[in-house]
Design a protein around this motif. Structure first.
Motif, PDB file in Angstrom:
ATOM      1  N   LEU A  84       7.261  -8.978   7.737  1.00 50.37           N
ATOM      2  CA  LEU A  84       6.151  -7.969   7.250  1.00 50.37           C
ATOM      3  C   LEU A  84       5.629  -7.152   8.539  1.00 50.37           C
ATOM      4  CD1 LEU A  84       3.919 -10.966   5.881  1.00 50.37           C
ATOM      5  CD2 LEU A  84       5.605  -9.689   4.639  1.00 50.37           C
ATOM      6  N   HIS A  85       4.829  -6.061   8.244  1.00 52.62           N
ATOM      7  CA  HIS A  85       4.440  -5.163   9.029  1.00 52.62           C
ATOM      8  C   HIS A  85       3.009  -4.682   8.794  1.00 52.62           C
ATOM      9  CE1 HIS A  85       3.873  -1.795  11.770  1.00 52.62           C
ATOM     10  NE2 HIS A  85       3.555  -0.947  10.837  1.00 52.62           N
ATOM     11  N   TYR A  86       2.068  -4.508   9.706  1.00 55.69           N
ATOM     12  CA  TYR A  86       0.965  -4.085   9.482  1.00 55.69           C
ATOM     13  C   TYR A  86       0.552  -3.188  10.479  1.00 55.69           C
ATOM     14  CZ  TYR A  86       0.443  -8.398   6.039  1.00 55.69           C
ATOM     15  OH  TYR A  86       0.566  -9.136   5.214  1.00 55.69           O
ATOM     16  N   ALA A  87      -0.298  -2.136   9.861  1.00 58.75           N
ATOM     17  CA  ALA A  87      -1.152  -1.158  10.973  1.00 58.75           C
ATOM     18  C   ALA A  87      -2.136  -2.097  11.593  1.00 58.75           C
ATOM     19  CB  ALA A  87      -1.383  -0.048  10.032  1.00 58.75           C
ATOM     20  N   ASP A  88      -2.340  -1.479  12.911  1.00 56.69           N
ATOM     21  CA  ASP A  88      -3.473  -2.167  13.641  1.00 56.69           C
ATOM     22  C   ASP A  88      -4.717  -1.944  12.850  1.00 56.69           C
ATOM     23  OD1 ASP A  88      -2.168  -1.362  16.626  1.00 56.69           O
ATOM     24  OD2 ASP A  88      -1.518  -3.044  15.667  1.00 56.69           O
ATOM     25  N   SER A  89      -4.937  -1.004  12.200  1.00 53.83           N
ATOM     26  CA  SER A  89      -6.103  -0.760  11.438  1.00 53.83           C
ATOM     27  C   SER A  89      -6.420  -1.684  10.284  1.00 53.83           C
ATOM     28  CB  SER A  89      -6.276   0.660  10.740  1.00 53.83           C
ATOM     29  OG  SER A  89      -5.084   1.004   9.966  1.00 53.83           O
ATOM     30  N   VAL A  90      -5.521  -2.415   9.853  1.00 55.42           N
ATOM     31  CA  VAL A  90      -5.657  -3.363   8.686  1.00 55.42           C
ATOM     32  C   VAL A  90      -5.440  -4.916   9.065  1.00 55.42           C
ATOM     33  CG1 VAL A  90      -5.108  -1.388   7.360  1.00 55.42           C
ATOM     34  CG2 VAL A  90      -3.429  -3.063   7.528  1.00 55.42           C
ATOM     35  N   LYS A  91      -4.733  -5.082  10.140  1.00 54.46           N
ATOM     36  CA  LYS A  91      -4.113  -6.264  10.714  1.00 54.46           C
ATOM     37  C   LYS A  91      -5.212  -7.222  10.413  1.00 54.46           C
ATOM     38  CE  LYS A  91      -0.917  -5.811  13.499  1.00 54.46           C
ATOM     39  NZ  LYS A  91      -0.145  -5.620  14.549  1.00 54.46           N
ATOM     40  N   GLY A  92      -5.002  -8.596   9.917  1.00 51.16           N
ATOM     41  CA  GLY A  92      -5.892  -9.554   9.738  1.00 51.16           C
ATOM     42  C   GLY A  92      -6.865  -9.477   8.569  1.00 51.16           C
ATOM     43  N   ARG A  93      -6.739  -8.373   7.812  1.00 50.36           N
ATOM     44  CA  ARG A  93      -7.409  -8.004   6.656  1.00 50.36           C
ATOM     45  C   ARG A  93      -6.803  -7.755   5.306  1.00 50.36           C
ATOM     46  NH1 ARG A  93     -10.843  -3.460   6.429  1.00 50.36           N
ATOM     47  NH2 ARG A  93      -9.223  -2.320   7.637  1.00 50.36           N
ATOM     48  N   PHE A  94      -5.701  -7.143   5.526  1.00 47.84           N
ATOM     49  CA  PHE A  94      -4.821  -6.681   4.556  1.00 47.84           C
ATOM     50  C   PHE A  94      -3.604  -7.770   4.405  1.00 47.84           C
ATOM     51  CE2 PHE A  94      -6.006  -2.189   3.666  1.00 47.84           C
ATOM     52  CZ  PHE A  94      -7.420  -2.503   3.838  1.00 47.84           C
ATOM     53  N   THR A  95      -3.217  -8.086   3.338  1.00 39.36           N
ATOM     54  CA  THR A  95      -2.064  -8.904   2.992  1.00 39.36           C
ATOM     55  C   THR A  95      -1.128  -8.295   2.120  1.00 39.36           C
ATOM     56  OG1 THR A  95      -3.354 -11.079   3.588  1.00 39.36           O
ATOM     57  CG2 THR A  95      -1.040 -11.124   2.612  1.00 39.36           C
ATOM     58  N   ILE A  96       0.004  -8.061   2.425  1.00 38.35           N
ATOM     59  CA  ILE A  96       1.071  -7.528   1.507  1.00 38.35           C
ATOM     60  C   ILE A  96       2.183  -8.779   1.102  1.00 38.35           C
ATOM     61  CG2 ILE A  96       2.735  -7.088   3.367  1.00 38.35           C
ATOM     62  CD1 ILE A  96       3.698  -4.820   1.909  1.00 38.35           C
TER      63      ILE A  96
END
Length: 115
Positions: A58-70
């Motif tokens: 998985l990869h997350y942008a820093d702007s959504v890390k910890g809030r969004f889940t793919i």
């Protein structure tokens, strides 16, 4: 033909949650890395999350890390994005993309408005 159909967007208050879905067809979904990208008015396209074909990487942008889940359900050929703790700056059109980098074929998008 590759088809990606996003749904689940809407108007939500700050701090709220939404779950976006992307129904895929026309290709072997389980073989494809997928991603979610978003674009706000006047801003460039931003990849917010990506997932490999098996759902392990998985990869997350820093702007959504910890809030969004793919996540994904390969049996249903569907990609998901759980959006929690939404902020006004999350307001954008959200697209799923048949690619890891977010530069592949996209659907028509679903609008998320946080206000």
């Amino acid at each position: 033909d590759v088809q990606l159909v996003e749904s689940g967007g809407g108007l939500v208050q700050p701090g709220g949650s939404l779950r976006l879905s992307c129904a895929a067809s026309g290709f072997i979904f389980s073989d494809s890395a997928m991603s979610w990208v978003r674009q706000a008015p006047g801003k460039r396209l931003e990849r917010v999350a990506a997932i490999n074909s098996g759902g392990i990487y998985l990869h997350y942008a820093d702007s959504v890390k910890g809030r969004f889940t793919i996540s994904r359900d390969n049996g249903k050929s569907t990609l998901y994005l759980q959006l929690n703790s939404l902020k006004s700056e999350d307001t954008a059109s959200y697209f799923c993309s048949r690619s890891w980098l977010g530069n592949g074929v996209r659907g028509q998008g679903t609008q998320v408005t946080v206000s």
